[in-house]
Scaffold this active site. Structure first.
Site, short mmCIF file in Angstrom:
data_model
loop_
_atom_site.label_atom_id
_atom_site.label_comp_id
_atom_site.label_asym_id
_atom_site.label_seq_id
_atom_site.Cartn_x
_atom_site.Cartn_y
_atom_site.Cartn_z
N ARG A 1 0.80 -1.22 0.00
CA ARG A 1 0.00 0.00 0.00
C ARG A 1 0.84 1.28 0.00
NH1 ARG A 1 -2.54 -3.53 -1.18
NH2 ARG A 1 -4.58 -4.25 -0.47
N SER B 1 -11.21 0.86 2.91
CA SER B 1 -10.56 0.35 4.13
C SER B 1 -9.82 1.50 4.81
CB SER B 1 -9.59 -0.76 3.78
OG SER B 1 -10.27 -1.86 3.22
N GLU C 1 -5.11 4.38 6.18
CA GLU C 1 -4.73 4.27 4.77
C GLU C 1 -5.00 5.54 3.99
OE1 GLU C 1 -5.84 1.46 0.93
OE2 GLU C 1 -5.84 0.60 2.95
#
Length: 349
Positions: free
Chosen positions: A159, A236, A341
């Site tokens: 990520r 998320s 995130e």
């Protein structure tokens, strides 16, 4: 500059999937690559604070907004394996599948724009952008030059990439290396393989993989639907934590003390450690689907504990309060710290 909108016309909540965020001093929409480069260069020369805005799907903006100019990347279109940064991501994925190309099908249904995908190495259902990316066209704000950065120089990890968390430049377009046989990448995610009725590692028609992924994402509230508040989210909210090798035994022992030593703990190999499931930790720390934050204006999704959602009348402050409650609860229970995130603008958890 293509379009200018004042704060009285529109707050930034209109441009984020969370539907949260205060006003910007000015908002500019750049509809061509030349326009995008020109406006960024002009603002840099003027010393103006600048925020780049794509699809707004991975963005949390403070209630106070942004005291500067927001440049909305509104470039669209694609030519085979090269796509403009502002192009709606899922529309492009759908087109590649329809054209008989495979490689992006497991990344179907992800909201946002194409230009954001390499920045955070977007991934889902066993696939990551880094596996299919060829290069990005990039405007470097330091040198004021447009160039190409090959995938090997983007420092991809879970990520993230060298482009995340930096304002060094602007992704203008993205180029992929796709299959031309109409079939998917090998299906590596067990849940997706079960849905397709195949063994892990099997390749299937890309169109079948896409439909299966979309079905799974809809069940989890991860496909945008204006009528469904479970999709009023940034996807998320927390990344899956990676526990370093020297702490794995300690953390797993602590988890066992909480959930029972015989309870299987979802864990996956990761560089330098072990990756745990953030959703699993959140639920075992006592935060279940639908767990409400301040005034019930925000909550965990009723479909997926990793999504923090706006129930219709929330503020960014409400959302951040819920995020802190969940983060602190998981840390107190398991000794594991979850990290957000999305990109946080003028705010923090």
């Amino acid at each position: 500059m293509s379009t200018v909108e004042t704060p009285t016309q529109q707050a930034l909540r209109a441009y984020t999937t969370l539907r949260l965020g205060g006003p910007a001093r000015r908002l500019v929409a750049a509809e061509t690559t030349d326009e995008l480069v020109s406006v960024v260069r002009e603002l840099d020369e003027a010393g103006e604070p600048l925020l780049l805005l794509g699809g707004g799907s991975n963005l949390v903006v403070a209630d106070a907004g942004f005291d500067g100019t927001v440049v909305r990347i509104a470039t669209t279109g694609w030519d085979g394996e090269t796509v403009a940064a502002g192009q709606d991501w899922d529309a492009y994925v759908a087109a590649t599948v329809a054209e008989g190309r495979g490689g992006l099908e497991c990344l179907s249904g992800i909201p946002g724009s194409a230009g954001a995908t390499p920045i955070q190495n977007v991934g889902a259902y066993g696939c990551e952008i880094s596996e299919v990316l060829h290069s990005v066209e990039f405007y470097d704000r330091r040198t004021k030059e447009v160039g190409t950065i090959p995938a090997a120089e983007l420092g991809f990890a879970y990520r993230t990439s060298v482009l995340k968390g930096t304002d060094a430049g602007v992704v203008l377009s993205v180029r992929f290396t796709l299959r031309d046989d109409g079939r998917s990448v090998p299906i590596r995610y067990a849940e997706l393989a079960r849905t397709l009725g195949v063994e892990v590692g099997t390749r299937v028609p890309a169109a079948e993989a896409r439909e299966a992924v979309l079905g799974l994402r809809r069940k989890k509230g991860m496909v945008l639907d204006a009528a469904d508040h479970d999709t009023w989210s940034a996807g998320s909210f927390f990344t899956n934590p990676i526990v370093p090798d020297d702490r794995v035994a300690e953390v797993l022992e602590r988890i066992g003390e909480v959930v029972g030593a015989d309870t299987p703990v979802p864990q996956y190999p990761a560089q330098g450690g072990v990756k745990l499931s953030a959703a699993w930790l959140i639920e075992r720390a006592g935060f279940h689907k639908g767990h409400a934050g301040p005034g019930g204006r925000v909550s965990l999704s009723t479909k997926h504990t990793l999504a923090l959602t706006n129930r219709g009348e929330a503020s960014t402050a409400d959302l951040l309060a819920l995020a802190r409650e969940v983060r602190d609860g998981v840390r107190a229970t398991f000794g594991v710290t979850l990290h957000p995130e999305p990109l946080l603008i003028n705010c923090d958890v």
